[in-house]
Every structure is written in C-alpha cells, then in structure tokens.
Design a protein around this motif. Structure first.
Motif, PDB file in Angstrom:
ATOM      1  N   ASN A  70       0.811  -1.215   0.000  1.00 46.47           N
ATOM      2  CA  ASN A  70       0.000   0.000   0.000  1.00 46.47           C
ATOM      3  C   ASN A  70       0.847   1.269   0.000  1.00 46.47           C
ATOM      4  N   GLY A 121      -4.212   2.780  -2.288  1.00 46.85           N
ATOM      5  CA  GLY A 121      -5.570   2.421  -2.674  1.00 46.85           C
ATOM      6  C   GLY A 121      -6.000   1.113  -2.038  1.00 46.85           C
ATOM      7  N   GLU A 122      -7.298   0.962  -1.868  1.00 47.21           N
ATOM      8  CA  GLU A 122      -7.833  -0.250  -1.250  1.00 47.21           C
ATOM      9  C   GLU A 122      -7.977  -1.336  -2.304  1.00 47.21           C
ATOM     10  N   SER A 154      -5.118   1.225   9.464  1.00 49.10           N
ATOM     11  CA  SER A 154      -5.003   1.643   8.072  1.00 49.10           C
ATOM     12  C   SER A 154      -6.334   1.466   7.348  1.00 49.10           C
ATOM     13  N   GLN A 201      -6.893   1.328   4.312  1.00 54.74           N
ATOM     14  CA  GLN A 201      -6.718   0.469   3.157  1.00 54.74           C
ATOM     15  C   GLN A 201      -6.636  -1.008   3.513  1.00 54.74           C
TER      16      GLN A 201
END
Length: 327
Positions: A104, A109-110, A133, A135
């Motif tokens: 990450n 971004g997820e 986090s 994400q």
C-alpha cells in the motif's frame, strides 16, 4: 491543509504502544530467541511465533525492517511496470502483515488482500495493526500451513517475504509453485545473506522455468552472472531503530541498514532497466564508479566522469539498487 499520513508513519504509530505491559526483559528474551531461529539453518515444521509475547516482540523489532526491505523491492519493481497496479494481493507467510503495508505504500488504494500464515497469534496481531489503516481494514487474515499442498486464491500480486528460510527445500518449491499458479506477478524477498540469496536464486529459476519474466532487480532473465560461493546479490534499506532495537543490540545510531535479496517476476511482458547498480557507488574526485548488472547478463564496472556533464550528476545521485541510467 494537513498532509496525508504515509503508511510508514501509520505503521510506526501502530507499533509504538505494542509492548506496553510487556516487561522489557521478556521482550528482549523473545527477540533473542527469534533472532537465533531466523538465523538458523534448520527449517522448522512448526510456527516460530508461538504466543502473544513472541508476536509483539517480532512485530516491534522486525516489522519496520521487513516493511522497508519489501517496500524497496516493490519500488524497484513498480519502476519497471509504471502503468501496472495490482488489483488484489496475497501475502504468503505474512505474519503480522509487513508486506501488506509495503504494497500500500507502493501502490496506494484499497484492494482485496489475503494474508496467510500458520501462526494464529501473528494473524490476530496483524489484524489489530491493520485496523489503523483504512486500506487494510477489510483484509482477510487466514490461518494456513505454508509448504506442501499450499493452494492460493488468484491474485494480481503474490508476495513471499522472509518465509522461505523456515521451510524445507520441498516446501520452498511448493510455495513458489503455488504462487506461479495463482499470480500475475510474484515478488520473493529474503534476508541479504548468502543463504537468503541462494533461496531467491532457486525461486528465480523456478519462476523462469514456469514462463515468468524477471522484472527486477535483474535486467534480464538469463542466468545470474555471480559465481556461486564467491559473492551474492543483495541490497540495503535504511530502518529507523526503535527503543527495542537499541535495547537488544546496543549502540547509539538512530538507524540500521537492512540487507535483503529479492526477485520480482511477471507473467506479462516487461521492459527492465538497462542495468542495475549492484554495489554502493564509489565517488572519487571527478568520477563515479558504478558496479552494474547489465541487460546482457554481465557484471561490469562503469566509470562516469565529470566530463560527462548531466550523466555525472546522475551518477553522483545514484544509490545501491537503482536502475541505470535513470529513466
């Protein structure tokens, strides 16, 4: 406007209070035992991380170094595939999840993330840390035996970091084969020791035999030009030392350098760098000496002089592990 907090800063904050309530002597003893295990040459058939104290000590002591090494490897890989972003990630033997944080940091971004490990206490703590986090909050933490008969869900990216040394040769082969069957890209990271490099080279050979192309660090998929037993390919990542580092290792420096070896390989076509800087550049009066692994599969020493103008400045700025020349 407040600047966004980086994954590295978020991880440091999450680790900061991890050892609260754990006596310093217990933490130091756990770290000493873990170091002995990880430096050993006998593969284990049981998880090295046994309980909460082990996992807390491991995370506080090793997670920052693993994160920085994996991030350095992924950054070199990402530089070769600038248009590519992994849509999903599986981390094999991920422990407390350092590689997921590094992914990450490289590709924000997820995305769907699955962390596999055979140590339940590591998975529990990894899940707790991931809650810090956005994400990683939806990541799946799954207990799985790492080795023979390992089956992985399909993913764009599979990372295998600091785990092959815990396995038998058959187990290492099975893990690489499982990654090949599941992934579009595979990144293997091991300690930057002769033994760690040997495990990376074995994985590299297996990936190439399966039809993958090497993206980094090598600028080619030919045989490694290093003569076995004479040298080994490795790189270095700088890590801020925690209070636990200083307690266990002593010394006054605020940092240490984590040595690591790695290979990143893909199913899809890539255009590697023309050469890779494989030793720390030597800066002398009016010239810079660069030890390079070149696209033709050869090791060469290149001398860049002040007369070469902008290229000389680029050489002075080059660091160990960089692609050369800069893109």
């Amino acid at each position: 406007m407040t600047a966004p907090v980086s994954p590295a800063e978020t991880l440091r904050a999450a680790l900061a209070g991890l050892l609260d309530g754990l006596p310093p002597k217990v933490a130091a003893q756990a770290v000493d035992r873990l170091i002995a295990n990880y430096r050993g040459t006998t593969p284990t058939d049981a998880p090295i991380l046994r309980d909460r104290a082990d996992v807390a000590a491991y995370a506080a002591y090793r997670m920052p170094a693993t994160f920085e090494a994996v991030r350095a490897a992924l950054d070199a890989f990402a530089d070769v595939v600038p248009e590519w972003t992994p849509g999903s990630h599986v981390d094999v033997g991920g422990g407390t999840g350092a590689a997921t944080w590094a992914v990450n940091a490289t590709w924000p971004g997820e995305r769907p993330v699955t962390v596999l490990d055979w140590a339940e206490p590591a998975l529990v703590l990894g899940r707790e840390l991931a809650a810090a986090s956005p994400q990683l909050r939806s990541a799946e933490w799954r207990r799985s035996r790492i080795g023979a008969e390992l089956a992985l869900p399909d993913a764009d990216l599979v990372t295998v970091s600091y785990v092959l040394g815990e396995l038998t040769e058959a187990g290492r082969d099975a893990v690489v084969d499982a990654a090949v069957a599941a992934a579009a890209a595979v990144v293997v990271i091991e300690p930057g020791t002769p033994d760690g490099y040997a495990r990376v080279i074995a994985a590299r050979d297996r990936l190439i035999d399966a039809g993958f192309s090497v993206a980094a660090p090598c600028p080619h998929s030919a045989a490694c030009p290093i003569v076995p037993g004479e040298d080994w390919c490795h790189f270095s990542a700088r890590v801020s030392r925690s209070s636990l580092h200083r307690q266990v290792k002593g010394g006054s420096l605020a940092y240490e350098d984590e040595k690591f070896s790695y290979v990143a390989a893909t199913r899809f076509r890539v255009t590697p760098v023309a050469a890779r800087v494989v030793r720390r550049p030597q800066i002398r009066k009016g010239q810079v000496l660069l030890d390079l692994c070149e696209v033709g599969g050869e090791l060469v020493r290149s001398t860049v002089t002040k007369r070469q103008g902008p290229r000389y400045k680029e050489a002075r700025d080059a660091t160990w592990g960089d692609g050369w020349p800069p893109r």
